[in-house]
Design a protein around this motif. Structure first.
Motif, short mmCIF file in Angstrom:
data_model
loop_
_atom_site.label_atom_id
_atom_site.label_comp_id
_atom_site.label_asym_id
_atom_site.label_seq_id
_atom_site.Cartn_x
_atom_site.Cartn_y
_atom_site.Cartn_z
N LYS A 1 0.86 -1.19 0.00
CA LYS A 1 0.00 0.00 0.00
C LYS A 1 0.89 1.23 0.00
O LYS A 1 2.06 1.18 0.38
CB LYS A 1 -0.93 -0.01 1.22
N ASP A 2 0.32 2.34 -0.43
CA ASP A 2 1.05 3.61 -0.39
C ASP A 2 1.05 4.15 1.03
O ASP A 2 0.10 3.97 1.79
CB ASP A 2 0.39 4.62 -1.33
N SER A 3 2.14 4.81 1.38
CA SER A 3 2.26 5.44 2.70
C SER A 3 3.07 6.73 2.52
O SER A 3 3.63 6.96 1.45
CB SER A 3 2.97 4.50 3.67
N PRO A 4 3.16 7.55 3.55
CA PRO A 4 3.98 8.76 3.46
C PRO A 4 5.46 8.44 3.19
O PRO A 4 6.22 9.28 2.73
CB PRO A 4 3.83 9.42 4.83
N LEU A 5 5.85 7.18 3.44
CA LEU A 5 7.24 6.76 3.21
C LEU A 5 7.43 6.04 1.89
O LEU A 5 8.52 5.59 1.59
CB LEU A 5 7.68 5.84 4.35
N GLY A 6 6.38 5.89 1.13
CA GLY A 6 6.43 5.11 -0.11
C GLY A 6 5.62 3.84 0.07
O GLY A 6 4.80 3.72 0.96
N LYS A 7 5.87 2.86 -0.79
CA LYS A 7 5.13 1.60 -0.71
C LYS A 7 5.65 0.77 0.45
O LYS A 7 6.86 0.63 0.65
CB LYS A 7 5.28 0.83 -2.01
N PRO B 1 4.45 -2.97 2.95
CA PRO B 1 3.51 -4.10 3.00
C PRO B 1 2.18 -3.66 3.60
O PRO B 1 2.13 -2.84 4.53
CB PRO B 1 4.23 -5.11 3.91
N SER B 2 1.10 -4.21 3.07
CA SER B 2 -0.23 -3.74 3.46
C SER B 2 -0.56 -4.00 4.93
O SER B 2 -1.42 -3.33 5.49
CB SER B 2 -1.30 -4.37 2.57
N ASP B 3 0.13 -4.93 5.58
CA ASP B 3 -0.16 -5.18 6.99
C ASP B 3 0.75 -4.38 7.92
O ASP B 3 0.70 -4.54 9.14
CB ASP B 3 -0.07 -6.68 7.31
N TRP B 4 1.59 -3.48 7.39
CA TRP B 4 2.45 -2.61 8.20
C TRP B 4 1.74 -1.30 8.48
O TRP B 4 0.84 -0.88 7.76
CB TRP B 4 3.74 -2.29 7.47
N GLU B 5 2.17 -0.63 9.55
CA GLU B 5 1.70 0.72 9.87
C GLU B 5 2.90 1.65 9.95
O GLU B 5 3.98 1.23 10.32
CB GLU B 5 1.01 0.74 11.24
N VAL B 6 2.69 2.92 9.59
CA VAL B 6 3.74 3.93 9.77
C VAL B 6 3.54 4.55 11.14
O VAL B 6 2.45 5.01 11.47
CB VAL B 6 3.66 5.01 8.66
#
Length: 84
Positions: free
Chosen positions: A8-14, A16-21
Motif C-alpha cells: 500500500k502507499d504510505s507517506p514513506l512510499g510503498k 507491506p499492506s499489513d504494516w503501519e507507519v
C-alpha cells in the motif's frame, strides 16, 4: 517486492499492506544518555557507548570503558536486556 506480499502507499512510499507507519517515540522510550566531562571517565561503572553496539552479538561488562555516575543516573540509564 515479492509476489506473495501486497503493498500500500504510505507517506514513506510503498510498504507491506499489513504494516503501519509510526513515529519512533510511539514505539519506545528514547534517552540521550549520560554526558560527562572527560575527568569523569576511566573510573566508576561500565559504559556502553553508541559505537560499542555495532558488530557485536552480545554485550559484556569487561569490554567497555568506565564512567563515574550517580545513583540516579544508573537508575535512569542502566542497560537492561532488550534495550539495544
Amino acid at each position: 517486492m515479492n509476489n506473495n506480499t501486497t503493498y500500500k502507499d504510505s507517506p514513506l512510499g510503498k510498504i507491506p499492506s499489513d504494516w503501519e507507519v509510526k513515529k519512533l517515540d510511539d514505539l519506545g522510550e528514547f534517552k540521550n544518555g549520560i554526558n560527562k566531562d572527560k575527568e569523569e571517565f576511566g573510573h566508576g561503572y561500565p559504559l556502553v557507548g553508541l559505537m560499542d553496539v555495532f558488530d557485536i552479538p552480545k554485550v559484556f561488562n569487561s569490554c567497555f570503558s568506565l564512567v563515574n555516575t550517580t545513583d540516579n543516573e544508573r537508575r535512569d540509564f542502566d542497560l537492561k536486556a532488550g534495550d539495544v
